[in-house]
Write a protein that holds these residues in place. Structure first.
Motif, PDB file in Angstrom:
ATOM      1  N   ALA A  11       0.823  -1.211   0.000  1.00  0.00           N
ATOM      2  CA  ALA A  11       0.000   0.000   0.000  1.00  0.00           C
ATOM      3  C   ALA A  11       0.855   1.258   0.000  1.00  0.00           C
ATOM      4  CB  ALA A  11      -0.935  -0.006   1.208  1.00  0.00           C
ATOM      5  N   VAL A  12       1.938   1.253   0.774  1.00  0.00           N
ATOM      6  CA  VAL A  12       2.839   2.409   0.807  1.00  0.00           C
ATOM      7  C   VAL A  12       3.516   2.589  -0.545  1.00  0.00           C
ATOM      8  CG1 VAL A  12       4.997   3.265   1.816  1.00  0.00           C
ATOM      9  CG2 VAL A  12       3.201   2.368   3.293  1.00  0.00           C
ATOM     10  N   ALA A  13       3.928   1.505  -1.172  1.00  0.00           N
ATOM     11  CA  ALA A  13       4.569   1.596  -2.485  1.00  0.00           C
ATOM     12  C   ALA A  13       3.602   2.166  -3.524  1.00  0.00           C
ATOM     13  CB  ALA A  13       5.077   0.224  -2.922  1.00  0.00           C
ATOM     14  N   ARG A  14       2.354   1.711  -3.506  1.00  0.00           N
ATOM     15  CA  ARG A  14       1.358   2.252  -4.441  1.00  0.00           C
ATOM     16  C   ARG A  14       1.106   3.732  -4.200  1.00  0.00           C
ATOM     17  NH1 ARG A  14      -1.318  -2.469  -3.436  1.00  0.00           N
ATOM     18  NH2 ARG A  14      -2.672  -1.440  -1.930  1.00  0.00           N
TER      19      ARG A  14
ATOM     20  N   VAL B 157      10.631  -0.644  -0.246  1.00  0.00           N
ATOM     21  CA  VAL B 157       9.828  -0.339   0.945  1.00  0.00           C
ATOM     22  C   VAL B 157       9.902  -1.550   1.874  1.00  0.00           C
ATOM     23  CG1 VAL B 157       7.531   0.190   1.822  1.00  0.00           C
ATOM     24  CG2 VAL B 157       8.252   1.112  -0.384  1.00  0.00           C
ATOM     25  N   SER B 158      10.371  -1.318   3.089  1.00  0.00           N
ATOM     26  CA  SER B 158      10.408  -2.410   4.067  1.00  0.00           C
ATOM     27  C   SER B 158       9.598  -1.996   5.292  1.00  0.00           C
ATOM     28  CB  SER B 158      11.840  -2.753   4.462  1.00  0.00           C
ATOM     29  OG  SER B 158      12.419  -1.694   5.171  1.00  0.00           O
ATOM     30  N   VAL B 159       8.905  -2.966   5.852  1.00  0.00           N
ATOM     31  CA  VAL B 159       8.031  -2.715   6.996  1.00  0.00           C
ATOM     32  C   VAL B 159       8.383  -3.689   8.109  1.00  0.00           C
ATOM     33  CG1 VAL B 159       5.645  -2.683   7.818  1.00  0.00           C
ATOM     34  CG2 VAL B 159       6.169  -1.917   5.501  1.00  0.00           C
TER      35      VAL B 159
ATOM     36  N   VAL C 156       4.552   0.291  13.983  1.00  0.00           N
ATOM     37  CA  VAL C 156       4.860  -0.165  12.632  1.00  0.00           C
ATOM     38  C   VAL C 156       5.905   0.803  12.091  1.00  0.00           C
ATOM     39  CG1 VAL C 156       3.972  -0.536  10.313  1.00  0.00           C
ATOM     40  CG2 VAL C 156       2.549  -1.070  12.275  1.00  0.00           C
ATOM     41  N   THR C 157       7.064   0.282  11.708  1.00  0.00           N
ATOM     42  CA  THR C 157       8.129   1.111  11.169  1.00  0.00           C
ATOM     43  C   THR C 157       8.253   0.847   9.680  1.00  0.00           C
ATOM     44  OG1 THR C 157       9.295   0.985  13.280  1.00  0.00           O
ATOM     45  CG2 THR C 157      10.562   1.725  11.375  1.00  0.00           C
ATOM     46  N   VAL C 158       8.136   1.909   8.894  1.00  0.00           N
ATOM     47  CA  VAL C 158       8.226   1.817   7.437  1.00  0.00           C
ATOM     48  C   VAL C 158       9.501   2.523   7.009  1.00  0.00           C
ATOM     49  CG1 VAL C 158       7.114   2.381   5.258  1.00  0.00           C
ATOM     50  CG2 VAL C 158       5.713   1.841   7.239  1.00  0.00           C
ATOM     51  N   ARG C 159      10.343   1.831   6.250  1.00  0.00           N
ATOM     52  CA  ARG C 159      11.577   2.419   5.714  1.00  0.00           C
ATOM     53  C   ARG C 159      11.469   2.448   4.188  1.00  0.00           C
ATOM     54  NH1 ARG C 159      13.046  -0.311  10.121  1.00  0.00           N
ATOM     55  NH2 ARG C 159      14.406   0.706  11.622  1.00  0.00           N
TER      56      ARG C 159
ATOM     57  N   ARG D 258       5.646   4.826  12.300  1.00  0.00           N
ATOM     58  CA  ARG D 258       6.888   5.590  12.164  1.00  0.00           C
ATOM     59  C   ARG D 258       7.383   5.387  10.745  1.00  0.00           C
ATOM     60  NH1 ARG D 258      12.158   3.695  14.598  1.00  0.00           N
ATOM     61  NH2 ARG D 258      13.553   5.081  13.547  1.00  0.00           N
ATOM     62  N   VAL D 259       7.501   6.494   9.986  1.00  0.00           N
ATOM     63  CA  VAL D 259       7.945   6.418   8.597  1.00  0.00           C
ATOM     64  C   VAL D 259       9.332   7.036   8.520  1.00  0.00           C
ATOM     65  CG1 VAL D 259       7.504   7.175   6.241  1.00  0.00           C
ATOM     66  CG2 VAL D 259       5.591   6.557   7.719  1.00  0.00           C
ATOM     67  N   VAL D 260      10.263   6.286   7.945  1.00  0.00           N
ATOM     68  CA  VAL D 260      11.635   6.754   7.755  1.00  0.00           C
ATOM     69  C   VAL D 260      11.940   6.739   6.268  1.00  0.00           C
ATOM     70  CG1 VAL D 260      14.054   6.291   8.280  1.00  0.00           C
ATOM     71  CG2 VAL D 260      12.301   5.768   9.974  1.00  0.00           C
ATOM     72  N   VAL D 261      12.197   7.925   5.724  1.00  0.00           N
ATOM     73  CA  VAL D 261      12.566   8.028   4.310  1.00  0.00           C
ATOM     74  C   VAL D 261      14.071   8.243   4.259  1.00  0.00           C
ATOM     75  CG1 VAL D 261      12.250   9.295   2.168  1.00  0.00           C
ATOM     76  CG2 VAL D 261      10.322   8.992   3.717  1.00  0.00           C
ATOM     77  N   SER D 262      14.753   7.378   3.539  1.00  0.00           N
ATOM     78  CA  SER D 262      16.218   7.462   3.454  1.00  0.00           C
ATOM     79  C   SER D 262      16.622   8.732   2.728  1.00  0.00           C
ATOM     80  CB  SER D 262      16.748   6.237   2.694  1.00  0.00           C
ATOM     81  OG  SER D 262      18.137   6.326   2.549  1.00  0.00           O
ATOM     82  N   THR D 263      17.683   9.354   3.238  1.00  0.00           N
ATOM     83  CA  THR D 263      18.154  10.607   2.611  1.00  0.00           C
ATOM     84  C   THR D 263      18.937  10.325   1.336  1.00  0.00           C
ATOM     85  OG1 THR D 263      20.130  10.529   3.997  1.00  0.00           O
ATOM     86  CG2 THR D 263      18.254  11.834   4.804  1.00  0.00           C
ATOM     87  N   GLU D 264      19.455   9.126   1.202  1.00  0.00           N
ATOM     88  CA  GLU D 264      20.191   8.760   0.005  1.00  0.00           C
ATOM     89  C   GLU D 264      19.342   7.788  -0.807  1.00  0.00           C
ATOM     90  OE1 GLU D 264      23.917   7.120   1.121  1.00  0.00           O
ATOM     91  OE2 GLU D 264      24.501   8.863   2.301  1.00  0.00           O
ATOM     92  N   GLY D 265      19.058   8.169  -2.038  1.00  0.00           N
ATOM     93  CA  GLY D 265      18.271   7.305  -2.914  1.00  0.00           C
ATOM     94  C   GLY D 265      19.164   6.355  -3.683  1.00  0.00           C
ATOM     95  N   VAL D 266      18.532   5.548  -4.481  1.00  0.00           N
ATOM     96  CA  VAL D 266      19.269   4.622  -5.344  1.00  0.00           C
ATOM     97  C   VAL D 266      19.078   5.053  -6.782  1.00  0.00           C
ATOM     98  CG1 VAL D 266      19.123   2.668  -3.775  1.00  0.00           C
ATOM     99  CG2 VAL D 266      17.319   3.016  -5.410  1.00  0.00           C
TER     100      VAL D 266
END
Length: 188
Positions: free
Chosen positions: A122-125, A134-136, A143-146, A178-186
């Motif tokens: 759902a988060v990816a969509r 997206v990892s949960v 619930v921690t979402v990275r 808790r949502v964590v968005v990485s500062t470095e993308g791929v």
């Protein structure tokens, strides 16, 4: 509470908590071995005078070692730690990574991994991120979402958080997010 709901509650509790048979069997096996060894030693003591003499020498050495305060404290500390461990295994609830709820006519038991996969999809969509990035992690209360975004593509943490809340509400479970968005993308 109806008889049916009481049955559901009992079954769900059994399925969400780990059994205590493994620690109980281990303690019983060790106890049985110690008792059998003591019984064999007692019979051998009565039958063989040479064993009696060698056992007396061993007990003399053990009593000399036990007379030292440091050795007695060390043995006592090990025994206390073992007792605390066994008491904790007996008293503390062993929880499995499952969630349960009772509806009117059904009981629902869902593994945390299934809920985590649904939340990740759902988060990816909702955010436009690839599903593999997206990892949960499902905890007891959070619930921690990275999310690891593609370089140059912004990810909205609020959209991710609302996707988590919506998905958990659909399934009927609530949890802090808790949502964590990485500062470095791929690089795509």
């Amino acid at each position: 509470m109806t008889n049916e709901q009481a049955t559901y509650r009992r079954v769900l509790r059994r399925e969400t908590h780990s059994p205590r048979t493994a620690p109980a069997v281990a303690v019983a096996a060790v106890g049985a071995v110690v008792l059998l060894a003591g019984l064999a030693g007692g019979v051998w003591w009565l039958v063989d005078p040479a064993f009696r003499a060698s056992a007396a020498r061993w007990f003399d050495g053990a009593s000399a070692l036990a007379a030292q305060p440091a050795a007695a404290i060390a043995v006592g500390a090990v025994l206390v730690l073992l007792a605390v461990l066994l008491l904790a295994l007996a008293v503390l609830p062993g929880r499995r990574s499952r969630r349960a709820r009772i509806a009117d006519r059904t009981a629902l038991l869902v593994d945390d991994g299934v809920i985590a996969d649904a939340v990740a999809a759902a988060v990816a969509r909702r955010t436009g991120a690839e599903r593999g990035r997206v990892s949960v992690t499902m905890g007891r209360r959070t619930v921690t979402v990275r999310i690891v975004p593609t370089s140059g593509v912004a990810v909205d943490p609020a959209a991710a958080e609302s996707a988590v809340h919506d998905t958990l509400a659909e399934v009927g479970f609530s949890s802090a997010t808790r949502v964590v968005v990485s500062t470095e993308g791929v690089v795509a």
